[in-house]
Design an enzyme around this catalytic site. Structure first.
Site, mmCIF file in Angstrom:
data_model
loop_
_atom_site.group_PDB
_atom_site.id
_atom_site.type_symbol
_atom_site.label_atom_id
_atom_site.label_comp_id
_atom_site.label_asym_id
_atom_site.label_seq_id
_atom_site.Cartn_x
_atom_site.Cartn_y
_atom_site.Cartn_z
ATOM 1 N N ARG A 181 34.692 -48.074 15.040
ATOM 2 C CA ARG A 181 34.696 -49.479 15.458
ATOM 3 C C ARG A 181 36.041 -49.922 16.012
ATOM 4 O O ARG A 181 36.121 -50.821 16.852
ATOM 5 C CB ARG A 181 34.324 -50.364 14.277
ATOM 6 N N LYS A 191 27.085 -35.935 2.308
ATOM 7 C CA LYS A 191 26.450 -36.515 1.126
ATOM 8 C C LYS A 191 27.057 -37.902 0.884
ATOM 9 O O LYS A 191 28.151 -38.171 1.389
ATOM 10 C CB LYS A 191 26.634 -35.604 -0.091
ATOM 11 N N HIS A 223 30.558 -29.144 0.925
ATOM 12 C CA HIS A 223 31.756 -28.343 1.133
ATOM 13 C C HIS A 223 31.916 -27.227 0.110
ATOM 14 O O HIS A 223 32.619 -26.250 0.360
ATOM 15 C CB HIS A 223 33.009 -29.230 1.160
ATOM 16 N N HIS A 270 26.527 -30.325 -5.677
ATOM 17 C CA HIS A 270 27.469 -29.207 -5.763
ATOM 18 C C HIS A 270 27.045 -28.187 -6.822
ATOM 19 O O HIS A 270 26.941 -26.988 -6.546
ATOM 20 C CB HIS A 270 28.872 -29.715 -6.104
ATOM 21 N N LYS A 323 35.462 -36.210 -15.352
ATOM 22 C CA LYS A 323 36.734 -36.774 -14.917
ATOM 23 C C LYS A 323 37.696 -36.831 -16.108
ATOM 24 O O LYS A 323 37.283 -36.836 -17.265
ATOM 25 C CB LYS A 323 36.525 -38.192 -14.381
#
Length: 483
Positions: A51, A147, A177, A239, A330
């Site tokens: 944009r 994704k 990936h 993944h 995490k």
């Protein structure tokens, strides 16, 4: 060992979302490295589309800064200056008509045409419709979509149907990936190019498999996005599912895109429904001045998981009785991704008091320090009888392949070049994506109906205690999380 670089055909590559984070961190640096390696033809052109109103010079300057920061190259590098000559830019309105005629004017005939949708999935349909409507894409063009491929089965089907209105399945490259990592591809080579492992690759000889994807970072800065997905949508459904498929699939008849993906699809369809006691959800908690997940997500009552561990079973002849343990999270102890295949112990030991033979273990490291490690039993050196000790036969790719192997291509480098070649082997097919969601949806639905909060765990730990018990009840242990 010197790797061969095979140039690809001449191409026009359009990057929608060229001013975004993914283009800056991965796509543009990856293309530059392939250019330096001699794989990108001198006549190829890379067109940025977004944009933002800017000219070619401003886009080249932006690309140079990104490549310098994330590609480890100096701004005044002569090769970078040469590469920037291949770049141009079009300001475009993905949901309107602005810029599409200008983009069509830049496209050449007689070369490979690829369009990388590095944008939000909500824009996939708009861009696909305009590429077709303006006559920019043809029956030989290829599109690359990132994704998430939906957030459940119904949205994944809708997304596939939207793309199918304008492009055939052979034109759609759904990128993951993880499949571009050198070690992931070497998993297929180890299995199918060596007689050593494949005869043992079944429930008769393998006790269990562990797949771990651990991160040390939390979700600060992207909490609003992550809180709508959670660990199972963000990592497991795509993944980790792909890693599971590559480990468990049958040998394809040929290393061919559809042959490989047919076998992966069979694995997904053979997954047993997950029992409630075979899954653990976790959420990292605050530690002193360090915020916990609810604070990072901006929702003090969030029930979204930042950690998930599960015991998965595959109902087929090869794997019946061998569990697959998956975990990802995490704020864990170390950043690492690995697959560990633990073989069964010898049925009988001929050695008396010299040590119990331990199970052989093949560990495939995806990150960091990509490589493979096979643990075997040997006699401990020295006099004094037969004493057994377990040692690793270690193959770090950087060490084994020498100086040329130390700078292995990033996953995005390889996958983008595969798009130009027209090779879909390392990309997901539409029915594969839908099958993965069909297995995942009931798990998520059960969580939402139960309204249970995830188990808390300390930042820097290995995850919640309940995840340890998931393994302990089977008389097994998780591998230590370490870099």
């Amino acid at each position: 060992m010197v790797s061969r670089v095979i140039p690809v055909e001449d191409f026009d590559l359009v990057i929608f979302g060229a001013t975004g984070d993914l283009a800056h961190r991965k796509i543009l640096p990856g293309l530059f490295k392939r250019y330096v390696a001699g794989q990108v033809p001198e006549s190829a052109q890379i067109i940025g589309a977004a944009r933002t109103e800017q000219d070619d010079a401003a886009f080249r300057d932006m690309a140079a800064a990104a490549i310098a920061e994330f590609g480890g190259v100096a701004r005044d590098d002569p090769q970078l200056k040469d590469f920037l000559r291949h770049l141009s830019y079009v300001a475009i309105d993905a949901q309107g008509e602005g810029g599409w005629s200008a983009l069509k004017g830049k496209m050449r005939g007689g070369v490979v045409q690829a369009f990388y949708f590095s944008v939000a999935p909500a824009l996939f349909g708009d861009i696909a419709e305009r590429l077709a409507g303006h006559g920019i894409a043809d029956a030989d063009s290829r599109i690359v979509v990132e994704k998430p491929f939906g957030r459940d089965l119904s949205s994944a089907k809708a997304l596939n149907q939207t793309l199918a209105q304008h492009f055939d399945e052979h034109q759609i490259y759904r990128i993951d990936h993880y499949l571009g990592k050198e070690t992931v591809q070497n998993l297929m080579a180890v299995r199918f190019a060596n007689v050593l492992f494949e005869p043992l690759w079944n429930a008769q000889f393998i006790d269990h498999v562990q797949i771990t994807v651990a991160e040390t970072v939390g979700v600060a800065g992207r909490g609003s996005y992550y809180d709508k997905s959670g660990a199972i949508r963000d990592m497991v459904q795509n993944h980790m599912m792909q890693l599971l498929c590559l480990i468990a699939m049958e040998p394809p008849y040929h290393f061919d895109p559809d042959a490989v993906r047919d076998e992966k699809l069979k694995v997904i369809r053979a997954l047993e429904p997950l029992a409630p006691g075979d899954i653990v959800r976790g959420q990292y908690q605050a530690d002193g001045d360090e915020p916990g997940y609810p604070q990072d997500a901006g929702d003090g009552h969030s029930r979204t998981e930042s950690y998930v561990a599960m015991k998965v079973r595959i109902s087929n002849w090869r794997w019946q009785g061998t569990p697959f343990y998956l975990r990802t999270g995490k704020k864990l102890r170390a950043r690492t991704s690995e697959i560990a295949i633990t073989f069964k112990e010898p049925p009988h030991s001929i050695f008396d008091d010299s040590g119990t033979p331990k199970a052989n273990e093949l560990v495939i490291r995806l990150q960091p320090n990509e490589g493979m490690n096979l643990k075997v039993m040997i006699k401990e050196p020295g006099p004094g009888g037969m004493r057994l000790v377990q040692v690793p036969l270690d193959m770090s790719f950087a060490d084994a392949l020498g100086p040329d192997g130390q700078d292995m291509p990033d996953a995005y480098e390889r996958l983008i070049m595969d798009v130009i070649r027209g090779n879909q082997t390392l990309f997901m097919r539409g029915d594969e994506v839908e099958a993965a969601w069909a297995w995942t949806d009931p798990i998520i639905a059960a969580w939402e109906e139960g309204k249970q909060r995830p188990e808390p765990y300390d930042a820097g730990s290995s995850g919640p205690e309940e995840a340890l018990r998931l393994m302990h009840r089977d008389n097994r242990r998780w591998r230590e999380i370490r870099a």
